[in-house]
Design an enzyme around this catalytic site. Structure first.
Site, PDB file in Angstrom:
ATOM      1  N   TYR A 246      15.819  30.151   9.907  1.00  0.00           N
ATOM      2  CA  TYR A 246      14.603  30.914  10.213  1.00  0.00           C
ATOM      3  C   TYR A 246      14.403  31.087  11.712  1.00  0.00           C
ATOM      4  CZ  TYR A 246      12.846  30.827   5.422  1.00  0.00           C
ATOM      5  OH  TYR A 246      12.686  31.023   4.085  1.00  0.00           O
TER       6      TYR A 246
ATOM      7  N   LYS B  21       0.840  -1.201   0.000  1.00  0.00           N
ATOM      8  CA  LYS B  21       0.000   0.000   0.000  1.00  0.00           C
ATOM      9  C   LYS B  21       0.880   1.258   0.000  1.00  0.00           C
ATOM     10  CE  LYS B  21      -0.366  -0.296   5.043  1.00  0.00           C
ATOM     11  NZ  LYS B  21      -1.145  -0.884   6.142  1.00  0.00           N
TER      12      LYS B  21
END
Ligand SMILES: *Cc1c(COP(=O)(O)O)cnc(C)c1O
Length: 369
Positions: free
Chosen positions: A258, A47
């Protein structure tokens, strides 16, 4: 070793980070699990695009070493498996949502019926087509309540596989494992002719050996450790490398990235590498003054992340690696020394999520096929 390069992945010179997928290791992992559970059958859960590595590459590699039964979550994934494995038995775990019945019939996919609604829908399909029945023994997610099983077995449906799913199979001392095994045994007594399936990757390492007739490993096939806390018996399948774009030196007290969340404790050499959260490197792997984050290997040395992971870039501390300054140097994010489990742990998640989020921007290279 044959190299297959999928046309949908960007060429090496136009991409930044590159992902190498070892199909030989995938096949060896399946063979190891198959030998462990024999004479029970070993299937493969593919999957989520074979946990991010690619259905079209993984399925033929597994079929070639003898895997005959595949599990997917969605009918659309089942269609892709059918294209690459025309003879395989394919089960669709998520049952029968929407109008998937016609797709299942057209591509000879077997639903895993997980509710009485599913049972009712499949009962109306002409020709008694094979299906699996999922019984919930404790997860409370998908699957029939044990009290509904007798009703489902009384319907006109051809159940060829009776299955359940463990809640905490990676914790081998959890009493829930024994409880689920016992619940499943009493349900199984009502359907003595169906084949049985209980175990995911970790389930097939439980001391109770709950193999049933068919096991359903996913994670371990792709190199994840099915026995957390113990040595990983599986081979790594995925490696990930990003180029060093720039190297610079900063002084103790200078900040990186940041919002200036990481402060250099000494004179520090930094390397900026071409990979970020848009590539699937979790932003939660950021390093701040409050917590350490992810790591990369450069020339065999472990280099900690410095500051926040940006969209396309990450900064690492390469003070101890003179080789980092060389033209063409790169950093490894997943390799022999940094596993998917390690990166998951340092990103406040699990290796499963690391794999299934591997991004679309990587240059992808398949080896060992
Ligand atoms: C995903 C899944 C598996 C595979 O689990 P792993 O832990 O990856 O081995 C097996 N069975 C079911 C029902 C699943 O949803």
């Amino acid at each position: 070793m044959s190299d297959v390069i999928l046309s949908s992945s960007p060429a090496r010179e136009t991409a930044q980070a590159s992902l190498t997928i070892d199909l030989g290791a995938l096949a060896a992992n399946w063979a190891l699990l198959a030998a462990r559970v024999a004479p029970a059958e070993c299937g493969a859960v593919v999957k989520a695009d074979a946990y991010g590595i690619g259905i079209e590459a993984a399925v033929p590699a597994l079929a070639k070493v003898g895997c005959k039964t595949f599990f997917v979550a969605h009918a659309s994934e089942g269609v892709r498996v059918r294209t690459t494995a025309p003879q395989a038995t394919i089960y669709v775990l998520n049952g029968l949502p929407h109008d998937s019945v016609a797709t299942l019939l057209e591509h000879n996919l077997r639903p895993v019926l997980g509710s009485m609604e599913n049972v009712g829908l499949w009962q109306n399909v002409p020709g008694m087509r094979a299906c699996a029945l999922h019984v919930d023994t404790g997860m409370n997610r998908l699957g029939l309540a044990p009290s509904d099983v007798a009703g489902a077995l009384g319907k006109n449906i051809a159940i060829d596989l009776l299955m359940t799913h463990f809640v905490s199979s990676e914790e081998d001392e959890d009493p829930l494992n024994d409880i689920q095994i016992a619940r499943f045994a009493s349900i199984r007594a009502q359907a003595p002719h169906a084949r049985t399936s209980l175990a995911n990757s970790s389930g097939l390492f439980l001391p109770q050996k709950p193999y049933g007739d068919l096991v359903r490993p996913g994670y371990a096939l792709y190199g994840g450790n099915p026995t957390p806390g113990l040595a990983n018996p599986m081979r790594a399948v995925v490696s990930l490398e990003a180029p060093i774009l720039q190297v610079r030196s900063i002084e103790g007290g200078d900040k990186v990235g940041y919002n200036a969340q990481w402060t250099a404790k000494r004179r520090t050499r930094l390397a900026t590498i071409g990979i970020g959260y848009a590539d699937g490197l979790p932003r939660a792997a950021m390093a701040t003054d409050m917590r350490s984050g992810g790591e990369a290997m450069v020339a065999g040395v472990r280099c900690p992340f410095a500051g926040r992971v940006s969209m396309d870039l990450t900064v690492i501390d390469v003070t101890d690696v003179p080789e980092a300054a060389l033209h063409g140097a790169s950093a490894q994010l997943l390799c022999e020394d940094i596993t998917v489990d390690d990166l998951g742990l340092r990103s406040a998640t699990i290796g499963y999520e690391i794999l299934t989020r591997l991004g679309a921007r990587y240059h992808r290279q398949y080896v060992g096929g």
